[in-house]
Write a protein that holds these residues in place. Structure first.
Motif, mmCIF file in Angstrom:
data_model
loop_
_atom_site.group_PDB
_atom_site.id
_atom_site.type_symbol
_atom_site.label_atom_id
_atom_site.label_comp_id
_atom_site.label_asym_id
_atom_site.label_seq_id
_atom_site.Cartn_x
_atom_site.Cartn_y
_atom_site.Cartn_z
ATOM 1 N N MET A 336 19.209 -100.200 70.416
ATOM 2 C CA MET A 336 19.242 -99.674 69.047
ATOM 3 C C MET A 336 18.829 -100.703 67.994
ATOM 4 N N ILE A 337 18.693 -101.988 68.390
ATOM 5 C CA ILE A 337 18.243 -102.964 67.394
ATOM 6 C C ILE A 337 16.853 -103.495 67.742
ATOM 7 N N CYS A 338 16.090 -102.726 68.515
ATOM 8 C CA CYS A 338 14.744 -103.163 68.884
ATOM 9 C C CYS A 338 13.869 -103.404 67.663
ATOM 10 N N ALA A 339 13.999 -102.550 66.658
ATOM 11 C CA ALA A 339 13.185 -102.720 65.453
ATOM 12 C C ALA A 339 13.495 -104.058 64.774
ATOM 13 N N GLN A 340 14.777 -104.427 64.754
ATOM 14 C CA GLN A 340 15.173 -105.704 64.173
ATOM 15 C C GLN A 340 14.711 -106.867 65.054
ATOM 16 N N LEU A 341 14.832 -106.677 66.372
ATOM 17 C CA LEU A 341 14.382 -107.722 67.291
ATOM 18 C C LEU A 341 12.890 -107.982 67.136
ATOM 19 N N LEU A 342 12.105 -106.921 66.921
ATOM 20 C CA LEU A 342 10.661 -107.083 66.750
ATOM 21 C C LEU A 342 10.362 -108.018 65.585
ATOM 22 N N LYS A 343 11.006 -107.767 64.441
ATOM 23 C CA LYS A 343 10.786 -108.622 63.280
ATOM 24 C C LYS A 343 11.271 -110.041 63.563
ATOM 25 N N GLY A 344 12.416 -110.126 64.250
ATOM 26 C CA GLY A 344 12.974 -111.442 64.549
ATOM 27 C C GLY A 344 12.087 -112.242 65.486
ATOM 28 N N PHE A 345 11.566 -111.600 66.531
ATOM 29 C CA PHE A 345 10.691 -112.301 67.472
ATOM 30 C C PHE A 345 9.427 -112.806 66.770
ATOM 31 N N LEU A 346 8.892 -111.978 65.869
ATOM 32 C CA LEU A 346 7.698 -112.407 65.139
ATOM 33 C C LEU A 346 7.994 -113.641 64.280
ATOM 34 N N MET A 347 9.196 -113.688 63.715
ATOM 35 C CA MET A 347 9.542 -114.813 62.842
ATOM 36 C C MET A 347 9.830 -116.088 63.625
ATOM 37 N N VAL A 348 10.479 -115.971 64.802
ATOM 38 C CA VAL A 348 10.857 -117.180 65.550
ATOM 39 C C VAL A 348 9.719 -117.697 66.424
ATOM 40 N N LEU A 349 8.639 -116.924 66.546
ATOM 41 C CA LEU A 349 7.540 -117.338 67.411
ATOM 42 C C LEU A 349 6.989 -118.704 67.014
ATOM 43 N N ARG A 350 7.006 -119.006 65.720
ATOM 44 C CA ARG A 350 6.430 -120.272 65.265
ATOM 45 C C ARG A 350 7.281 -121.485 65.658
ATOM 46 N N HIS A 351 8.514 -121.238 66.183
ATOM 47 C CA HIS A 351 9.401 -122.349 66.553
ATOM 48 C C HIS A 351 9.367 -122.673 68.039
ATOM 49 N N VAL A 352 8.596 -121.928 68.829
ATOM 50 C CA VAL A 352 8.605 -122.163 70.280
ATOM 51 C C VAL A 352 8.010 -123.528 70.602
ATOM 52 N N ARG A 353 8.499 -124.147 71.694
ATOM 53 C CA ARG A 353 8.042 -125.487 72.068
ATOM 54 C C ARG A 353 7.421 -125.542 73.460
ATOM 55 N N SER A 354 7.590 -124.466 74.259
ATOM 56 C CA SER A 354 7.081 -124.495 75.628
ATOM 57 C C SER A 354 6.380 -123.180 75.959
ATOM 58 N N SER A 355 5.482 -123.238 76.924
ATOM 59 C CA SER A 355 4.733 -122.037 77.314
ATOM 60 C C SER A 355 5.630 -120.949 77.894
ATOM 61 N N PRO A 356 6.593 -121.254 78.802
ATOM 62 C CA PRO A 356 7.445 -120.189 79.351
ATOM 63 C C PRO A 356 8.240 -119.450 78.276
ATOM 64 N N CYS A 358 7.487 -119.356 75.074
ATOM 65 C CA CYS A 358 6.498 -118.668 74.233
ATOM 66 C C CYS A 358 6.093 -117.339 74.868
ATOM 67 N N SER A 359 5.859 -117.337 76.187
ATOM 68 C CA SER A 359 5.472 -116.095 76.875
ATOM 69 C C SER A 359 6.570 -115.042 76.767
ATOM 70 N N ALA A 360 7.829 -115.495 76.851
ATOM 71 C CA ALA A 360 8.952 -114.550 76.776
ATOM 72 C C ALA A 360 9.043 -113.901 75.403
ATOM 73 N N ILE A 361 8.824 -114.698 74.339
ATOM 74 C CA ILE A 361 8.882 -114.142 72.987
ATOM 75 C C ILE A 361 7.716 -113.186 72.754
ATOM 76 N N VAL A 362 6.527 -113.541 73.247
ATOM 77 C CA VAL A 362 5.371 -112.646 73.122
ATOM 78 C C VAL A 362 5.645 -111.341 73.870
ATOM 79 N N TRP A 363 6.217 -111.454 75.058
ATOM 80 C CA TRP A 363 6.577 -110.252 75.835
ATOM 81 C C TRP A 363 7.596 -109.411 75.070
ATOM 82 N N GLY A 364 8.594 -110.088 74.457
ATOM 83 C CA GLY A 364 9.611 -109.369 73.684
ATOM 84 C C GLY A 364 9.010 -108.601 72.523
ATOM 85 N N ILE A 365 8.019 -109.206 71.862
ATOM 86 C CA ILE A 365 7.328 -108.518 70.758
ATOM 87 C C ILE A 365 6.667 -107.247 71.272
#
Length: 510
Positions: A336-356, A358-365
């Motif tokens: 039920m909070i997928c819409a919020q998670l989508l916005k959150g994943f887009l915002m935190v993507l710029r803080h990723v430090r590793s490829s694995p 990063c791939s998980a956040i992209v997948w989550g989006i």
């Protein structure tokens, strides 16, 4: 035999000959003369009696006869039946054979009447509706070919919408009692039933209540038929009923559809639901219905997660799977909070430090995108943020003539690394990075019930302008962390991002 009987016998022979003729005028004359003789208390001998009944039945079934001729034939058959029932001295064999022939004829006529009236049979009196249910079932058992007759299916579906509880119960019992033709009949009648439900007044509380009960019965009756041809089409047929604007009914329809999902229909069901969500977003639609559609789409994703991103099963992405499962567990438990998670994943993507990670956040989006606008926005954001990485990968493929590049993720390929991580086998370094992204930057907070909440809430990213402003912020605030990941030229991450983009584009054009 006296002269009178000889004359009567001859008259009946002429009447029968006229009724058996191909001439419509002769048919009408024969039926009318038979009606007069029977009304006068005259019956032919046993041999002619059965021919007379057969002739009347034949003329009753001829579609081109005038209604007056049909009425005369019907009333004559009823009169013969009454005469025979009173005549206890008649030969038992003749008596039974004739009564059986008349009963069959009258039943056939009633069956044809049901076919003619189709969707309006539920407007008949209660007794006639109950009789119609029995007759339809009798004819289905007698000839399964009747199941392909759309008029029969429409009539039965109409009876299922009866305002009489006795009739609705009779329909349920009939569905349970029919023999091997049940699967095809259930699927056909469900389609017709949902088509008729569309036209019910949304405010008709009693009828809507009966529909909810009937949908539950259809669910229990149909689920054991999952392996039968036609089952996969039933979900799309049920979705027709969403055209009825009653919110309680719509909720029931969506719940039923989710229970009818199969590998064969999941893609089509998602396509229909996504289209309806788009229409709901752009129309004057109750927000509750919008939420129902979003929840149904997420339930579909939960039921068939492989349909979302099947390529993650590719062995070459094994180094990313543990981090992806970490994100997947959170999404699955917090639909039920997928819409919020989508916005959150887009915002935190710029803080990723590793490829694995990063791939998980992209997948989550990608999995949190529900409707087309979100798909399009995600494509724009991912393409923009990873442009340099994707361009470099394209050049590598040209240089290597499309050959696969070997990837070295020693941490993930080392079986002992799981000892340093969690139950997923995710390395401690990546787990810490993931927790920082989710619980610090995103603001995810675990609730008492085991679920999660995000401080800032939103129905969804509602319009193109909001997407644009969000993505511009991402570009302007790109951190050194993401820049280093993109600049690493990781070919595995590049391939993964390309696969995610391809899937999002497919979903956007479905």
């Amino acid at each position: 035999m006296d002269i009178e009987n000889i004359g009567l016998c001859g008259e009946f022979q002429r009447i029968i000959a006229d009724m058996e003729s191909d001439n419509m005028v002769s048919n009408a004359a024969g039926v009318n003369r038979a009606s007069v003789l029977i009304a006068g208390g005259n019956l032919p001998n046993p041999v002619l009696l059965l021919r007379l009944v057969t002739g009347l039945a034949s003329n009753l079934s001829k579609s081109h006869h005038d209604i007056d001729i049909k009425i005369a034939a019907h009333s004559t058959l009823v009169a013969i039946r009454a005469f025979i029932i009173r005549n206890v001295c008649m030969d038992p064999s003749v008596r039974n054979n004739t009564l059986h022939a008349i009963q069959s004829c009258l039943m056939n006529e009633e069956f044809r009447r049901i076919q003619r009236h189709g969707g309006s049979v539920r407007l008949w009196e209660e007794d006639r509706q109950l009789s119609a249910v029995r007759i339809i079932c009798m004819f289905f058992r007698r000839s399964p070919m009747n199941i392909i007759d759309a008029r029969c299916v429409i009539a039965f579906a109409s009876l299922m919408l009866s305002t009489y509880d006795t009739v609705m119960h009779a329909c349920i019992v009939a569905l349970l009692s029919l023999p091997s033709i049940v699967p095809s009949f259930v699927f056909a009648v469900a389609k017709s039933y949902c088509n008729q439900v569309m036209g019910l007044p949304p405010q008709s509380f009693r009828q809507i209540s009966n529909v909810l009960v009937m949908f539950e019965r259809l669910k229990h009756i149909s689920l054991p038929m999952v392996d039968q041809p036609g089952f996969s089409d039933m979900a799309m047929d049920v979705l027709q009923a969403l055209e009825n604007k009653n919110l309680v009914l719509r909720r029931k329809v969506l719940n039923l559809v989710v229970s009818l999902l199969t590998p064969l229909n999941i893609d089509n069901v998602l396509l229909i639901l996504r289209n309806k969500l788009e229409m709901a977003a752009s129309a004057d639609t109750p927000f509750e219905y919008y939420q129902m559609l979003e929840r149904a789409i997420r339930d579909c994703h939960f039921a068939y997660p492989d349909r979302i991103m099947p390529f993650i099963r590719d062995p070459k992405y094994i180094a990313f799977v543990d981090c992806i499962h970490y994100i997947k567990d959170i999404v699955d438990k917090n639909l039920m909070i997928c819409a919020q998670l989508l916005k959150g994943f887009l915002m935190v993507l710029r803080h990723v430090r590793s490829s694995p990670v990063c791939s998980a956040i992209v997948w989550g989006i990608s999995v949190c995108c529900v409707h087309e606008l979100e798909d399009q926005g995600a494509i724009v954001a991912i393409t923009s943020l990873f442009k340099d990485l994707l361009d470099q990968r394209k050049i590598e493929k040209l240089i290597n003539d499309g050959a696969e590049v070997q990837h070295d993720y020693t941490l993930h390929n080392n079986p002992n690394s799981a000892k340093e991580g969690d139950a997923h086998g995710m390395h401690e370094e990546h787990k810490m990075e993931m927790e920082e992204l989710l619980f610090v930057h995103l603001g995810l907070a675990q609730q008492v019930n085991g679920g999660y909440a995000i401080a800032s809430s939103s129905k969804s990213i509602a319009d193109h302008d909001e997407f644009e402003s969000l993505f511009m912020a991402l570009e302007l605030e790109r951190t050194d962390n993401l820049a280093r990941v993109v600049g690493s030229g990781d070919p595995l991450l590049a391939d993964f991002v390309l696969d995610v983009l391809s899937r999002l584009m497919e979903m956007g054009t479905e």
